[in-house]
Every structure is written in C-alpha cells, then in structure tokens.
Design an enzyme around this catalytic site. Structure first.
Site, PDB file in Angstrom:
ATOM      1  N   GLU A  25      52.598  49.533  28.615  1.00 23.18           N
ATOM      2  CA  GLU A  25      52.625  48.928  29.950  1.00 23.18           C
ATOM      3  C   GLU A  25      53.115  49.947  30.968  1.00 23.18           C
ATOM      4  OE1 GLU A  25      50.635  46.317  30.648  1.00 23.18           O
ATOM      5  OE2 GLU A  25      51.707  45.204  29.101  1.00 23.18           O
ATOM      6  N   SER A  66      33.421  29.018  50.391  1.00 21.70           N
ATOM      7  CA  SER A  66      32.370  30.008  50.645  1.00 21.70           C
ATOM      8  C   SER A  66      32.852  31.047  51.630  1.00 21.70           C
ATOM      9  CB  SER A  66      31.131  29.322  51.214  1.00 21.70           C
ATOM     10  OG  SER A  66      30.588  28.507  50.210  1.00 21.70           O
ATOM     11  N   ASP A 163      42.780  48.047  32.935  1.00 22.08           N
ATOM     12  CA  ASP A 163      42.191  46.707  33.018  1.00 22.08           C
ATOM     13  C   ASP A 163      40.667  46.781  33.100  1.00 22.08           C
ATOM     14  OD1 ASP A 163      44.826  46.047  33.090  1.00 22.08           O
ATOM     15  OD2 ASP A 163      44.806  45.219  35.126  1.00 22.08           O
TER      16      ASP A 163
HETATM   17 MG    MG Z   1      45.033  42.424  38.062  1.00 20.37          MG
END
Ligand code: MG
Ligand code: ADP
Length: 377
Positions: A25, A66, A163
């Site tokens: 991390e 939207s 990620d």
């Molecule tokens: Mg994120």
C-alpha cells in the site's frame, strides 16, 4: 452529421473491474511493488455514437442522473464523477484519439470510495469502450496510463498506477505481482488452502483521503531529496534499503523518516508475501498483512479509528491469520485472511462489536477474482 468509417461499430458495451490488493500500500507511486487482483465487481458502460460531432451525454443508471458536455470545450468541475469520464476523454484526445459525439450509460457494483477502486473501474471501462467505439487503436498500457492521468489531471488525485493496471490486466483467480517501475509483472494463482479473503467495509470515507494522499506523495519526495545527499544514485524510495533509512534518521525530519520507513519496509513485505503465498505459508502471509497495517497506521498515518478497530478485533482469533486496511486509507475496507467455514461466525462477532463501538453496520464482502477490462459486445 459525423462521418463514420466503414465497419466501425455503432455501439459498444465494455466492463472494467475494481480490485483488491493483498499487500503493498502506497508503494506504487514510489516505483515499488504491489500484489493486487481484479475482482468480479465491475462497472459496465454502454456507449454509442450519437451522430453529433462533439456532444457527449452521460447517464448514471443507478442514480438516474444525466450530464452533457462538449468535446471541444470542457474542464474539471467541483468534485464529481463527471471528472473521471471527462479526464479519460481528455487524455485519449491528448494521445491523438479522434472522439466524436457519443451517449453512454453506466452502472457499477463496485462499492464507491471503499478502497476497492471504483474509480479505476470507471476510468478503465470508459477508456476501453471509447477505444473500441472510435477504433482508436491504443494498447492496454496506453489505456492504463491514460486512465491514471485522467485521475491526476481532472480529479486532482496523484494516484500511482496499481489500480488502473489491475483493472485492465487482471486475470481470473490470479494475483499480479507488479513492479511499478518497469511495469514488469507476473501472475500467480491465488490459492489459499483452508483460508479465504474477506473484505469488511467500514462504511466510512473520511474527507481527508484525497488531500492526505497528495501530501504523502510529496513527503516521500522530500525523503528522497534528503537521502540523495548521502546516496546520490537513488531515484526514489524503491532504491533505498531500510538500513540506509535508519542510518539517515537524524537528517530525516519527522514525520518524513516514518513515511520512508513504511514504503521501504512495505516493498520488502510484498516480495516476502509473494513467496509465502507461493509456498502455501499462509501464517507468514497473514503476519505480513498485520505488519502492513500497523505500518500504515503508525508510520504512514493513513488509517482511521474504524479500520484500526476492525484489525484489532481480529487479533487473537485463531480463525483469522491476517488483517489490514486496503487502498489509500481514511476509511473503506479491511482485507482479512479468514479460515473457510468460520467466516459467518467471525462476521457476526466483528459486526456486533463494530456496531456497539461506532453505531455503524459493517458490510462483509466476499470477492471473486476476475478478469481485467474487456469489450463484451
Ligand atoms: Mg480510487
Ligand atoms: P475508490 O476508487 O476506492 O472507490 P475513489 O475516491 O478513488 O475511491 O473513487 C470514488 C469516486 O469515483 C466517486 O466519488 C465517484 O466520483 C467515482 N465513481 C466510481 N464509481 C462510480 C459510480 N458507480 N457512479 C458514480 N460515480 C462513481
């Protein structure tokens, strides 16, 4: 009317997953190692050409919300999901991608702001959908980097590459050992014997997350600039040993010393954890997860009372081998290595204690390990 090349699709449906991270991390933006896996929770985007040269209409199917913008003139807004999409469009345009007007509807089952990377799921699903619809021809690495830069430039979160890499490159039932400097990676089967992973969502998301993230990044850079005086060949914390950090303690101001110590130790833990996983040594893997948590709590200071409470609750329970906060911190989930067959009993106890202490319900999440982003239609 927009011109369309022959054979180019009119509509595309694409998906990109969130991710877990076994360990590693705040190492990715320090050129270090991480051990993530893509999960079956994902964002699905349906996108089609709308025949206009530059009008984009986005619909969040869950919130029934939207938003429209013009491809020739758009810029970041106040904190909002729109920035992730506009950021991706902007980065693909910077790469030379010729994007015309489109409508998109999206939907996701990745918990938002819980450290499971709903943001990468959003960026990467839009990036691969646009890549396919407009036949932009970008490869996976370009998609990953464009998605990361979208978050830097439109959201203002200077995230590392983990990620987006996991979301695009994930492989069913495998973890990815990624070297965030070279981007070399290896897949390893995620086989945990009598144990399984369980996420526990604190259901809190402290506002500090984004600003502190960027602060940690600059604290690491400060550490490197001090360490460089003694070790001129280092480029960043990836190149430093723990002995070197300790030797320079007197020169590293607080809290920079502790920030450096976390990153350097965490990198080593990723390598040790990978070995433990491969050897089937789950006890050692669990111990490394605990060490990771206490380092994130005390040295890196990105945890929070709710996460610490859950990790603390697991200590001394023989059905749990390891527990730690997952993701950027300040809320979200813990990841726990729990004995199969004893999960229900553990969840019941920890949920009660957590509710008694914080008045909040925990959400247990059992994740399946899935494939990376793909066009499905
Ligand atoms: Mg994120
Ligand atoms: P994480 O990536 O760990 O979930 P982040 O704070 O990085 O947490 O990203 C969360 C943000 O991503 C949300 O605040 C929102 O702007 C955007 N987002 C992700 N998924 C969705 C979704 N399904 N609907 C709307 N916004 C989303």
């Amino acid at each position: 009317m927009a011109t369309k090349q022959t054979n180019a699709p009119d509509a595309v449906t694409a998906q990109a997953p969130g991710r877990i991270n076994i360990i590693g991390e705040h190492t990715d933006y320090n050129d270090g190692f991480v051990l993530p896996a893509a999960i079956e929770h994902k964002m699905t985007v349906q996108i089609h050409r709308n025949g206009t040269p530059s009008t984009v209409n986005l619909t969040d199917l869950k919130e029934q919300q939207s938003f429209s913008f013009n491809l020739l003139d758009f810029s970041p807004m106040e904190e909002s999901w729109q920035n992730y999409v506009m950021g991706v469009v902007s980065e693909l345009q910077k790469l030379g991608g010729d994007i015309k007007g489109f409508d998109a509807e999206f939907e996701s089952d990745v918990p938002i702001g819980s450290g499971m990377s709903s943001s990468a799921a959003m960026e990467c699903s839009f990036a691969i959908a646009l890549n396919a619809l407009f036949e932009l021809g970008f490869d996976k690495l370009q998609i990953i980097k464009a998605s990361q830069l979208a978050e830097h430039n439109f959201v203002g979160n200077k995230c590392g590459i983990m990620d987006q890499f996991a979301s695009v490159m994930g492989k069913k039932d495998h973890v990815i050992l990624l070297d965030c400097r070279s981007l070399e990676f290896q897949y390893f089967p995620l086989e945990l014997g009598d144990y399984q992973l369980l996420l526990l969502n604190t259901n809190v998301s402290h506002a500090l997350a984004s600003s502190e993230y960027n602060t940690r990044r600059s604290e690491c850079e400060q550490g490197v600039s001090v360490l460089k005086k003694e070790y001129p060949n280092i480029k960043n914390l990836r190149d430093v040993t723990i002995e070197q950090v300790v030797a320079q303690k007197a020169h590293l101001p607080e809290p920079i010393f502790r920030r450096c110590r976390h990153v350097v130790n965490e990198n080593q833990r990723v390598l040790n954890a990978t070995e433990a996983l491969l050897a089937g040594n789950f006890k050692t893997l669990g111990e490394l997860m605990y060490q990771s948590h206490f380092s994130l709590q005390n040295d890196y200071e990105v945890s929070c009372p709710e996460l610490d409470f859950i990790v603390q609750h697991t200590i001394g329970k023989d059905e749990v081998l390891g527990s730690r906060m997952m993701g950027g911190g300040f809320g979200g989930c813990t990841i726990n290595l729990v004995e199969k067959g004893r999960v229900a009993e553990f969840v019941k106890q920890v949920s009660k204690s957590y509710r008694d202490r914080f008045g909040i319900d925990l959400t247990p999440i059992e994740v399946g390990i899935g494939d990376g982003a793909k066009v499905i239609q």
